[in-house]
Design an enzyme around this catalytic site. Structure first.
Site, short mmCIF file in Angstrom:
data_model
loop_
_atom_site.label_atom_id
_atom_site.label_comp_id
_atom_site.label_asym_id
_atom_site.label_seq_id
_atom_site.Cartn_x
_atom_site.Cartn_y
_atom_site.Cartn_z
NE ARG A 10 -0.58 0.18 4.98
CZ ARG A 10 -0.99 0.80 6.08
NH1 ARG A 10 -2.05 1.57 6.06
NH2 ARG A 10 -0.35 0.62 7.22
CD GLU A 58 -16.94 2.88 1.29
OE1 GLU A 58 -16.18 3.03 2.27
OE2 GLU A 58 -18.20 2.89 1.38
CG PHE A 83 -15.08 -0.58 2.94
CD1 PHE A 83 -15.97 -1.38 3.64
CD2 PHE A 83 -14.11 0.09 3.66
CE1 PHE A 83 -15.90 -1.51 5.02
CE2 PHE A 83 -14.03 -0.03 5.04
CZ PHE A 83 -14.93 -0.83 5.73
CG HIS A 109 -6.08 -1.83 4.98
ND1 HIS A 109 -5.51 -0.83 4.24
CD2 HIS A 109 -5.79 -1.57 6.29
CE1 HIS A 109 -4.89 0.02 5.05
NE2 HIS A 109 -5.04 -0.40 6.29
CG ASP A 117 -8.50 -3.03 11.04
OD1 ASP A 117 -8.23 -2.56 12.16
OD2 ASP A 117 -8.23 -2.44 9.98
NE ARG A 167 -3.06 -2.27 9.59
CZ ARG A 167 -3.80 -2.44 10.68
NH1 ARG A 167 -4.64 -3.46 10.76
NH2 ARG A 167 -3.70 -1.60 11.70
#
Length: 314
Positions: A10, A58, A83, A109, A117, A167
């Site tokens: 990322r 989104e 998302f 992610h 998460d 990530r």
């Protein structure tokens, strides 16, 4: 021995966007209130007038991005994989995929390595979802070098593209001389007993697995398959001819991802054992990323075990 460089893909994505922005004044980047996490904030800092935060919306972002692309802009739209591929699937399908709009989706992610998460954000279904959209190119780079080159290549291609970034910081596998081409797999190691086809952060672990297998006198080939759609049929067929058995490994559900794509090619063109390694059709859970990868068997030992199973089926 030099220290191994580790960088999250990322981060490479954010840096590549900022670099592209210098060269292309028609480049516009969209984000959905996650610029710090997706690293599009690097582009925002450099080119604030060409960065648009759509907020936590989104689906709307994908529609607006498609509209800007039809006006001749080079458009990247970013959010977490859950998302971008999950929440916004309908808009990606109908607004970007169906009219074949030139939008690049930067999904960060992805996978179990999202860590703390938890299951709600650990998207292990995104590749499967995006594979069902006709004309969608899917790229899952293995390190920061490949991620940077993938962003450049995506910007040059025409049509929708889904790029998957992680990530977790991962080891650098390639150098500045590495050549990336959309739709092409690359042999990282030749072998004669079994071929491990890997994507994303599992590429490094596939190379580790090949070293483990040496102790059992098993000579494993390793292929980096960064582009999952269109899949490189030629290198898969070549691997079957050379070793007669395939293991696929991915930080994704074993259903619908790299394993399914490879199995489809093998079944249609060159029947041979294919054993899939990845998330075993379960949801993730919260925990430190590296520990979770071990818990879910996404490690060298797990790949090596699957390789032995594939050889036994020959």
């Amino acid at each position: 021995m030099a220290d191994v460089i580790k960088t999250a893909t990322r981060d490479a994505y954010g840096k590549a966007l900022a670099e592209l922005g210098e060269k292309n004044d028609k480049l516009i980047v969209f984000d959905a209130d996650l610029a710090a996490a997706t690293k599009t904030g690097m582009f925002k800092k450099a080119f604030p007038d060409r960065f648009i935060d759509c907020g936590i919306a989104e689906g709307n972002m994908m529609g607006v991005a498609a509209g800007m692309a039809t006006a001749g802009y080079t458009v990247f739209a970013s959010s977490f994989a859950m998302f971008a591929a999950g929440r916004a699937f309908e808009q990606v399908r109908n607004t970007i995929g169906y009219p074949h709009i030139n939008v690049k989706i930067g999904a960060t992610h992805a996978g179990i390595s999202v860590g703390e998460d938890g299951a709600s954000h650990q998207c292990c279904e995104d590749i499967a979802l995006m594979r069902t959209i006709p004309g969608m190119t899917i790229i899952n780079p293995a390190d920061d070098i490949e991620a940077r080159l993938a962003v450049f290549a995506a910007a040059e291609m025409n049509g929708p593209c889904y790029m998957r970034f992680g990530r977790l910081a991962v080891p650098r596998l390639f150098d500045e001389n590495y050549k990336f081409e959309i739709g092409k797999g690359v042999y990282l190691k030749e072998g004669k007993d079994v071929t491990i086809i890997a994507t994303g952060l599992m590429v490094d672990r596939a190379l580790q697995a090949a070293e483990l297998l040496k102790a059992d006198n098993i000579d494993a080939a390793v292929i980096n398959m960064a582009t999952i759609k269109p899949i490189d049929r030629d290198i898969i067929i070549d691997a079957v001819k050379k070793t007669g058995a395939i293991v696929t490994t991915e930080e994704h559900n074993i259903i619908g991802g790299l394993g399914s794509a490879v199995a489809e090619v093998v079944c249609e063109s060159c029947p041979a054992p294919v054993v899939r390694h990845g998330v075993e059709d379960v949801f993730g859970k919260s925990g430190p990323a590296l520990e979770l990868l071990e818990i879910f068997g996404l490690n060298a030992a797990g790949i090596a075990g699957k390789a032995k199973a594939a050889i036994a089926l020959k």
